[in-house]
Design a protein around this motif. Structure first.
Motif, PDB file in Angstrom:
ATOM      1  N   THR D 113     -68.693 -34.608  27.418  1.00 50.29           N
ATOM      2  CA  THR D 113     -70.087 -34.163  27.477  1.00 50.29           C
ATOM      3  C   THR D 113     -70.197 -32.821  28.205  1.00 50.29           C
ATOM      4  O   THR D 113     -70.684 -31.835  27.652  1.00 50.29           O
ATOM      5  CB  THR D 113     -70.965 -35.208  28.224  1.00 50.29           C
ATOM      6  OG1 THR D 113     -70.601 -36.519  27.815  1.00 50.29           O
ATOM      7  CG2 THR D 113     -72.431 -34.979  27.922  1.00 50.29           C
ATOM      8  N   SER D 139     -67.333 -35.390  16.680  1.00 52.48           N
ATOM      9  CA  SER D 139     -67.843 -36.520  17.426  1.00 52.48           C
ATOM     10  C   SER D 139     -67.234 -37.813  16.885  1.00 52.48           C
ATOM     11  O   SER D 139     -66.446 -37.794  15.944  1.00 52.48           O
ATOM     12  CB  SER D 139     -69.363 -36.556  17.372  1.00 52.48           C
ATOM     13  OG  SER D 139     -69.868 -37.491  18.299  1.00 52.48           O
ATOM     14  N   ALA D 143     -70.459 -42.313  19.553  1.00 49.23           N
ATOM     15  CA  ALA D 143     -71.683 -41.559  19.819  1.00 49.23           C
ATOM     16  C   ALA D 143     -72.927 -42.270  19.301  1.00 49.23           C
ATOM     17  O   ALA D 143     -74.040 -41.960  19.718  1.00 49.23           O
ATOM     18  CB  ALA D 143     -71.594 -40.172  19.185  1.00 49.23           C
ATOM     19  N   MET D 157     -69.820 -39.954  24.700  1.00 54.99           N
ATOM     20  CA  MET D 157     -70.120 -39.497  23.341  1.00 54.99           C
ATOM     21  C   MET D 157     -71.619 -39.605  23.034  1.00 54.99           C
ATOM     22  O   MET D 157     -72.169 -38.765  22.317  1.00 54.99           O
ATOM     23  CB  MET D 157     -69.314 -40.305  22.319  1.00 54.99           C
ATOM     24  CG  MET D 157     -67.845 -39.938  22.287  1.00 54.99           C
ATOM     25  SD  MET D 157     -67.628 -38.196  21.737  1.00 54.99           S
ATOM     26  CE  MET D 157     -65.854 -38.008  21.976  1.00 54.99           C
ATOM     27  N   GLY D 158     -72.261 -40.638  23.558  1.00 56.04           N
ATOM     28  CA  GLY D 158     -73.719 -40.718  23.395  1.00 56.04           C
ATOM     29  C   GLY D 158     -74.396 -39.513  24.038  1.00 56.04           C
ATOM     30  O   GLY D 158     -75.344 -38.945  23.490  1.00 56.04           O
ATOM     31  N   ARG D 160     -72.924 -36.629  24.395  1.00 58.58           N
ATOM     32  CA  ARG D 160     -72.565 -35.486  23.556  1.00 58.58           C
ATOM     33  C   ARG D 160     -73.507 -35.348  22.364  1.00 58.58           C
ATOM     34  O   ARG D 160     -73.951 -34.252  22.034  1.00 58.58           O
ATOM     35  CB  ARG D 160     -71.129 -35.666  23.046  1.00 58.58           C
ATOM     36  CG  ARG D 160     -70.639 -34.504  22.209  1.00 58.58           C
ATOM     37  CD  ARG D 160     -69.287 -34.753  21.592  1.00 58.58           C
ATOM     38  NE  ARG D 160     -68.215 -34.592  22.578  1.00 58.58           N
ATOM     39  CZ  ARG D 160     -66.918 -34.509  22.258  1.00 58.58           C
ATOM     40  NH1 ARG D 160     -66.548 -34.592  20.983  1.00 58.58           N
ATOM     41  NH2 ARG D 160     -66.007 -34.379  23.191  1.00 58.58           N
ATOM     42  N   ARG D 161     -73.817 -36.464  21.738  1.00 57.86           N
ATOM     43  CA  ARG D 161     -74.689 -36.392  20.557  1.00 57.86           C
ATOM     44  C   ARG D 161     -76.084 -35.888  20.925  1.00 57.86           C
ATOM     45  O   ARG D 161     -76.638 -35.016  20.248  1.00 57.86           O
ATOM     46  CB  ARG D 161     -74.786 -37.754  19.879  1.00 57.86           C
ATOM     47  CG  ARG D 161     -75.688 -37.738  18.675  1.00 57.86           C
ATOM     48  CD  ARG D 161     -75.491 -38.953  17.785  1.00 57.86           C
ATOM     49  NE  ARG D 161     -76.464 -38.946  16.724  1.00 57.86           N
ATOM     50  CZ  ARG D 161     -77.536 -39.743  16.680  1.00 57.86           C
ATOM     51  NH1 ARG D 161     -77.723 -40.643  17.611  1.00 57.86           N
ATOM     52  NH2 ARG D 161     -78.399 -39.652  15.684  1.00 57.86           N
ATOM     53  N   HIS D 180     -73.075 -31.658  14.435  1.00 59.17           N
ATOM     54  CA  HIS D 180     -72.470 -32.847  15.052  1.00 59.17           C
ATOM     55  C   HIS D 180     -71.771 -33.609  13.930  1.00 59.17           C
ATOM     56  O   HIS D 180     -72.403 -34.167  13.044  1.00 59.17           O
ATOM     57  CB  HIS D 180     -73.594 -33.685  15.668  1.00 59.17           C
ATOM     58  CG  HIS D 180     -73.141 -34.964  16.309  1.00 59.17           C
ATOM     59  ND1 HIS D 180     -73.068 -36.156  15.624  1.00 59.17           N
ATOM     60  CD2 HIS D 180     -72.732 -35.231  17.573  1.00 59.17           C
ATOM     61  CE1 HIS D 180     -72.644 -37.117  16.446  1.00 59.17           C
ATOM     62  NE2 HIS D 180     -72.441 -36.585  17.626  1.00 59.17           N
ATOM     63  N   LEU D 182     -69.557 -36.523  12.758  1.00 57.11           N
ATOM     64  CA  LEU D 182     -69.157 -37.854  13.187  1.00 57.11           C
ATOM     65  C   LEU D 182     -67.889 -38.293  12.443  1.00 57.11           C
ATOM     66  O   LEU D 182     -67.944 -38.607  11.256  1.00 57.11           O
ATOM     67  CB  LEU D 182     -70.300 -38.827  12.878  1.00 57.11           C
ATOM     68  CG  LEU D 182     -70.188 -40.209  13.500  1.00 57.11           C
ATOM     69  CD1 LEU D 182     -70.427 -40.121  14.993  1.00 57.11           C
ATOM     70  CD2 LEU D 182     -71.206 -41.139  12.872  1.00 57.11           C
TER      71      LEU D 182
END
Lengths: 254, 254, 254, 254
Positions: D113, D139, D143, D157-158, D160-161, D180, D182
């Motif tokens: 992050t 990602s 996330a 990751m959450g 980061r998103r 982003h 995934l």
């Protein structure tokens, strides 16, 4: 014989430009729309003038057997459908509950959800048998959030999105790529947005958003991403992606 | 005159228990189901035996005017519908694309999406006029993800969820609370899950999940949350929540 | 000995009212906040004046061992923590990238994400050993969408939400209920929103949203839902729900 | 002078292949990784042997100023960074709460992050000044959902998103494209998945998933989509998309 790209809903916006882009890439594009035979002919000729190959069909997706017969006829007479693009919209503008008739509610579903199911039921098994194929589904913001007045549209698009997931769950392991492409913004298309707004307001919006002509989603640029998704190697497929103009707010931001 | 809680889809699972819970709280529960008049009578009598008030209606939600007439009759003869619970499911088990008929696909929509639209169109304006009311919608995991074989169910439930959002967007500011309640797991209900699995497999599942009898969603416990949501003060309303047994995996975890 | 409800972040908004509500229900509420000892004392006395039981702790969640020591001390001296409420916010207002220092970005994480991890690490194993317990996490819209200027807050809250899911995945099967409660709107709380806006703008907003005093989230009403979630039977637990005033737009609607 | 594609996290998987693909397209790729100078040199030489242009930097993203200094040095000595790829992972395998140390939890955030925030803070303003640029963020499934044992990874990751969304909200209208991406599946990469599983289990997984060598995400195919996203016209940008092998289950399907 060229591979076929079948476009259900090929007007002057995303559908037509996707047809042109795939034709430029070597596909034969079969362009289907409900009305305006003249416009359809013009589109076919424009493709042919650029050394592409295309044909047009008038097709009313609210009527029984139209999509099914079209798929059968194309496979028989034109070639194998490698890419099927489902590009029918069902936006009828904002209407409060009491102004949304049962008929309007059902029509939204019939076009936007059931139409895709019919296309997938027709072309899916053929693609499974061949072990490959791509179904590209144009979708709308209403597939992921329901705004006031969007009863018919959002219910239909929410159904469409979940259907894309069930189709993908079943077809992907058999080699058929299903993609749900979220068009999250206004498209610079004269015969959908243009008609909904009227010529004057449409032109005004274009000018406001203008910013060197890219403040609305330009359908010829959108078509590049449709092509890319269809060309992705099967080890790295996209099922869901969004598209919007750089200057526009994503649906989740206020 | 007691306020009315109208339950569309009141069997021996969530619907019936919600009817019982609201009756215990002082509502008159109007219980609607398609068939099994005997079971319906039994439910009404059970409520009355506990000093509650209830009545039953057989109602086929696939037929025109049934929901509409029921709402009108209840408002005329029984009392004001303060809470309307839409609890019709449309799960038909997993079927691959080729085994999902157009009829089955449409029936899913007709029950799960259009049925809610009809209920909301009938009861929503009455609630708006009164400046309050609650519409509680039972929903399913298929509303948020489409699994293989769930073409009809997921398309219908995805539409239902987006419809709940459009209803909420329009009705909430007018004082009508719309809630989308995601039942994310198997419910300990003999006449839905029980019928789908058959008596023997159902009993086996109950025993496996048993864990002191709470490894499945117990409908009488689910009903407590329906009641809570209906009682939330309008300064703090829930639009969407999920429910599952502690021992179950949420849909997003493998 | 009364069961304990531990509230990390107990000011005059949601945290304080949750403490009061649980005390009224028979819990001993342990109220923790960073500063304003006087306000904390007032809160404890208000609870005691209503025949409730409570105590207060000043606790700086940015400092090592503070949360951990508090959990240990409460378990040793006060009673078993049955409900732990994590109610620390990290909203610092909108700041563009260049005005968001590394320090501010880290502080958001330290309070909003790491703080929860520390609480869960301290109290989770105790709850698992006892086979029950509840962790209620106040969350914010920024946990599900990132708006301009919310770099620190959204990153912290997005992390918090995913952490709630991993905690739930691990703890729920062991009897510990974890809930992520999305507060999707402005709360009528003088010492968070009030401070951020300043007294005058806060009063103006309250009047604009007024509508009989329920146009903002009223924290005492929010507390009812915290209590309900803590009381849900384990066969029907909610992991995620949203709360907003009826007159407010959900985050997904424009 | 060639435009620069800066890759933070350029091993033998996605990062390295993205570097190669952009070099083939005419960019100078700057490849950064924490260790294995030999491997890095090999990568640079491979690119140069194919008439591409590249350079390598050892860079420890957990240390202060490393990312910042690298961005400054590249802009000064190599050329304008047109594309910045953030490809640092933070997967440490599944660990229960009690085995997830505070240090491990913080390290996840620091890499996954905060590392992105540092990159965006360094390169974003330069791109904004030039009115264009692209930040591509790799990602992971974590996330969007938190599985058991993923406390550190999912929280990071959450975050980061959500950070990608706040960056996009601020930078997109200024001409900077943030995406982003995934990666929803196992990547055929010897030095991440391979190391985590060990040589033998990695080889076994490759064989099981094999199916003509495309049952895992092939990083060179993934790189095609990174390139496409970077080349999208600004009237039709993708902010979020997923990628997985055709034979794999999406994260939302059981």
């Amino acid at each position: 014989m060229k591979p076929v790209c079948l476009v259900i809903g090929a007007g002057a916006g995303i559908g037509g430009h996707v047809g042109k882009r795939f034709a430029r890439e070597g596909y034969h594009s079969v362009l289907c729309r409900r009305s305006d035979e003249q416009g359809l002919d013009r589109l076919v000729k424009e493709i042919e003038a650029n050394d592409g190959s295309a044909s047009g069909h008038l097709l009313d997706a609210t009527q029984p057997n139209t999509i099914e017969d079209c798929v059968a006829a194309v496979e028989k007479d034109v070639g194998q459908i490698e890419v099927a693009v489902f590009n029918l919209g069902a936006q009828i503008g904002n209407r409060i509950l009491e102004n949304t008739s049962y008929k309007a509610f059902e029509l939204g579903w019939r076009l936007a959800t059931f139409g895709l199911f019919r296309l997938a039921s027709s072309v899916g098994p053929l693609m499974v048998e061949r072990g490959n194929g791509t179904i590209l589904v144009t979708s709308a913001t209403a597939a992921v959030r329901g705004n006031a007045g969007q009863h018919s549209h959002a219910a239909a698009m929410g159904g469409r999105r979940m259907l894309c997931q069930t189709l993908n769950a079943e077809l992907a392991p058999k080699g058929v790529h299903v993609a749900h492409i979220l068009i999250d913004g206004a498209v610079d298309a004269p015969d959908t947005l243009g008609k909904m707004l009227g010529a004057e307001r449409f032109q005004k919006l274009r000018e406001e958003r203008g910013l060197e002509q890219d403040g609305l989603l330009l359908p010829e640029k959108v078509a590049e991403t449709y092509l890319h998704v269809a060309q992705q190697h099967r080890s790295a497929w996209t099922h869901e992606l969004d598209l919007r103009a750089f200057s526009d707010l994503p649906w989740w931001n206020h």
